[in-house]
Design an enzyme around this catalytic site. Structure first.
Site, PDB file in Angstrom:
ATOM      1  N   SER A  10      38.854 -55.443 113.074  1.00  0.00           N
ATOM      2  CA  SER A  10      37.526 -55.088 113.582  1.00  0.00           C
ATOM      3  C   SER A  10      36.864 -56.335 114.144  1.00  0.00           C
ATOM      4  O   SER A  10      36.596 -57.294 113.403  1.00  0.00           O
ATOM      5  CB  SER A  10      36.665 -54.516 112.464  1.00  0.00           C
ATOM      6  OG  SER A  10      35.310 -54.579 112.862  1.00  0.00           O
ATOM      7  N   HIS A  35      39.781 -52.827 116.995  1.00  0.00           N
ATOM      8  CA  HIS A  35      38.786 -51.881 116.476  1.00  0.00           C
ATOM      9  C   HIS A  35      37.402 -52.359 116.899  1.00  0.00           C
ATOM     10  O   HIS A  35      36.995 -53.488 116.618  1.00  0.00           O
ATOM     11  CB  HIS A  35      38.901 -51.778 114.957  1.00  0.00           C
ATOM     12  CG  HIS A  35      37.996 -50.743 114.360  1.00  0.00           C
ATOM     13  ND1 HIS A  35      38.273 -49.401 114.370  1.00  0.00           N
ATOM     14  CD2 HIS A  35      36.799 -50.856 113.724  1.00  0.00           C
ATOM     15  CE1 HIS A  35      37.300 -48.736 113.771  1.00  0.00           C
ATOM     16  NE2 HIS A  35      36.376 -49.592 113.380  1.00  0.00           N
ATOM     17  N   ASP A  37      33.448 -51.712 116.882  1.00  0.00           N
ATOM     18  CA  ASP A  37      32.383 -51.038 116.135  1.00  0.00           C
ATOM     19  C   ASP A  37      31.078 -51.003 116.914  1.00  0.00           C
ATOM     20  O   ASP A  37      30.485 -52.049 117.182  1.00  0.00           O
ATOM     21  CB  ASP A  37      32.149 -51.764 114.802  1.00  0.00           C
ATOM     22  CG  ASP A  37      33.250 -51.472 113.798  1.00  0.00           C
ATOM     23  OD1 ASP A  37      33.567 -50.290 113.595  1.00  0.00           O
ATOM     24  OD2 ASP A  37      33.799 -52.438 113.221  1.00  0.00           O
ATOM     25  N   MET A  39      27.247 -49.877 116.892  1.00  0.00           N
ATOM     26  CA  MET A  39      26.146 -49.480 116.005  1.00  0.00           C
ATOM     27  C   MET A  39      24.829 -49.507 116.766  1.00  0.00           C
ATOM     28  O   MET A  39      24.608 -50.394 117.595  1.00  0.00           O
ATOM     29  CB  MET A  39      26.066 -50.447 114.818  1.00  0.00           C
ATOM     30  CG  MET A  39      27.366 -50.564 114.040  1.00  0.00           C
ATOM     31  SD  MET A  39      27.153 -51.609 112.601  1.00  0.00           S
ATOM     32  CE  MET A  39      28.855 -51.742 112.032  1.00  0.00           C
ATOM     33  N   HIS A  68      34.813 -47.102 117.649  1.00  0.00           N
ATOM     34  CA  HIS A  68      34.226 -46.379 116.509  1.00  0.00           C
ATOM     35  C   HIS A  68      32.726 -46.276 116.747  1.00  0.00           C
ATOM     36  O   HIS A  68      32.008 -47.266 116.604  1.00  0.00           O
ATOM     37  CB  HIS A  68      34.562 -47.164 115.222  1.00  0.00           C
ATOM     38  CG  HIS A  68      33.896 -46.641 114.000  1.00  0.00           C
ATOM     39  ND1 HIS A  68      33.877 -47.340 112.811  1.00  0.00           N
ATOM     40  CD2 HIS A  68      33.228 -45.483 113.754  1.00  0.00           C
ATOM     41  CE1 HIS A  68      33.224 -46.643 111.899  1.00  0.00           C
ATOM     42  NE2 HIS A  68      32.820 -45.523 112.448  1.00  0.00           N
ATOM     43  N   MET A  70      29.156 -45.485 115.899  1.00  0.00           N
ATOM     44  CA  MET A  70      28.189 -45.225 114.831  1.00  0.00           C
ATOM     45  C   MET A  70      26.832 -45.123 115.514  1.00  0.00           C
ATOM     46  O   MET A  70      25.949 -45.977 115.346  1.00  0.00           O
ATOM     47  CB  MET A  70      28.230 -46.359 113.792  1.00  0.00           C
ATOM     48  CG  MET A  70      29.493 -46.333 112.946  1.00  0.00           C
ATOM     49  SD  MET A  70      29.828 -47.899 112.131  1.00  0.00           S
ATOM     50  CE  MET A  70      30.728 -48.745 113.440  1.00  0.00           C
ATOM     51  N   MET A 139      35.990 -43.586 106.183  1.00  0.00           N
ATOM     52  CA  MET A 139      35.232 -44.787 105.837  1.00  0.00           C
ATOM     53  C   MET A 139      35.408 -45.055 104.346  1.00  0.00           C
ATOM     54  O   MET A 139      35.182 -44.175 103.515  1.00  0.00           O
ATOM     55  CB  MET A 139      33.737 -44.602 106.135  1.00  0.00           C
ATOM     56  CG  MET A 139      33.357 -44.469 107.596  1.00  0.00           C
ATOM     57  SD  MET A 139      33.952 -45.791 108.652  1.00  0.00           S
ATOM     58  CE  MET A 139      33.162 -47.224 107.922  1.00  0.00           C
ATOM     59  N   ASP A 181      38.806 -47.515 107.016  1.00  0.00           N
ATOM     60  CA  ASP A 181      37.922 -48.566 107.543  1.00  0.00           C
ATOM     61  C   ASP A 181      36.922 -49.001 106.477  1.00  0.00           C
ATOM     62  O   ASP A 181      36.079 -48.203 106.044  1.00  0.00           O
ATOM     63  CB  ASP A 181      37.194 -48.007 108.775  1.00  0.00           C
ATOM     64  CG  ASP A 181      36.300 -49.020 109.476  1.00  0.00           C
ATOM     65  OD1 ASP A 181      36.290 -50.200 109.074  1.00  0.00           O
ATOM     66  OD2 ASP A 181      35.626 -48.626 110.447  1.00  0.00           O
TER      67      ASP A 181
END
Ligand code: DX5
Ligand code: ZN
Length: 232
Positions: A10, A35, A37, A39, A68, A70, A139, A181
């Site tokens: 990540s 990966h 992320d 957010m 991913h 979020m 998760m 994850d």
């Protein structure tokens, strides 16, 4: 044949001032997937990176970019990531008003699609959409931050997800990846693999392992993760 395992560092824990180099070095050291992320300080209490950064790193690597999300809502931003070169786009079912539609949207744009399950989110969200899912991401921490501790109840949930996937693959012949994850490291990766995961996100365990400018700084952590997986 040995089971195929994939390691997905990540980049949340990478040095953002040198992001391109970090990605090159971690992939050269043997990582399989980037990966990514995303957010939004709304669905989760943190703010990270978006499509512009995905677009910027796309030419740096041929590796799979696993986005991913979020964020809430998801449909507005999915096309931007597809355009920016994402290969896989996953989102949290709670963050979409129309899960089936969002999964189709990802596929229609040429990406692999996936659902992400928070520690308390039931797997029953999969009941009617297995055909539209290429990856299931469990998760093992509450989303929002790197460096948290692995939540042990994820192991049971992994076994349940693995059983669902195996039954589905048996019936259809189609493969679905099972990713985990949060809090994965060399001390627990083998146990996590035994519970059924085949794809492992690791942020702080990988990028925390080499802080200097040695281009081979991630070799030893990637080899230890692989050595642990080889025991499974
Ligand atoms: C958490 C993120 C994870 C995180 C993992 O919300 O989705 O990908 O970066 O970091 P570690 O491996 O440090 O738990
Ligand atoms: Zn993640």
């Amino acid at each position: 044949m040995a089971k195929q395992f994939r390691i997905a560092p990540s980049i949340l824990s990478a040095n953002f001032a040198k992001l391109g180099q970090e990605i090159t070095d971690v992939i050269t050291s043997g990582a399989d997937i980037v990966h990514f992320d995303v957010m939004d300080n709304h669905y989760v209490p943190n703010l990270t990176i978006g499509p512009l950064v995905c677009e910027a790193i796309r030419p740096v690597t041929d590796a799979i970019i696993d986005v991913h999300l979020m964020v809430q809502p998801v449909d507005r931003i999915i096309p931007d990531f597809a355009k920016a070169g994402a290969n896989i786009i996953t989102f949290h079912p709670e963050a979409s008003n129309h899960i089936d539609r969002s999964l189709s949207l990802v596929r229609d744009l040429g990406c692999k699609s996936g659902l992400v399950f928070n520690p308390a989110t039931p797997l029953s969200y999969l009941d009617y959409v297995m055909d539209k899912v290429d990856m299931i991401l469990l998760m093992s921490v509450n989303p929002g931050f790197g460096g948290q501790k692995f939540i042990p109840s994820t192991l049971d949930k992994l076994r349940q997800a693995r059983a669902r996937i195996d039954a589905y693959t048996e019936k259809t012949g189609r493969e679905i990846w099972l990713e985990v994850d949060g809090g994965v490291n060399a001390a627990n990766i083998a146990e996590v693999a035994r519970a059924g995961a085949d794809t492992f996100v690791a942020g702080s365990a990988v990028f925390g392992a080499g802080k200097d400018t040695d281009p081979n700084r991630y070799d030893s952590i990637l080899s230890s993760l692989r050595a642990e997986l080889a025991k499974v």
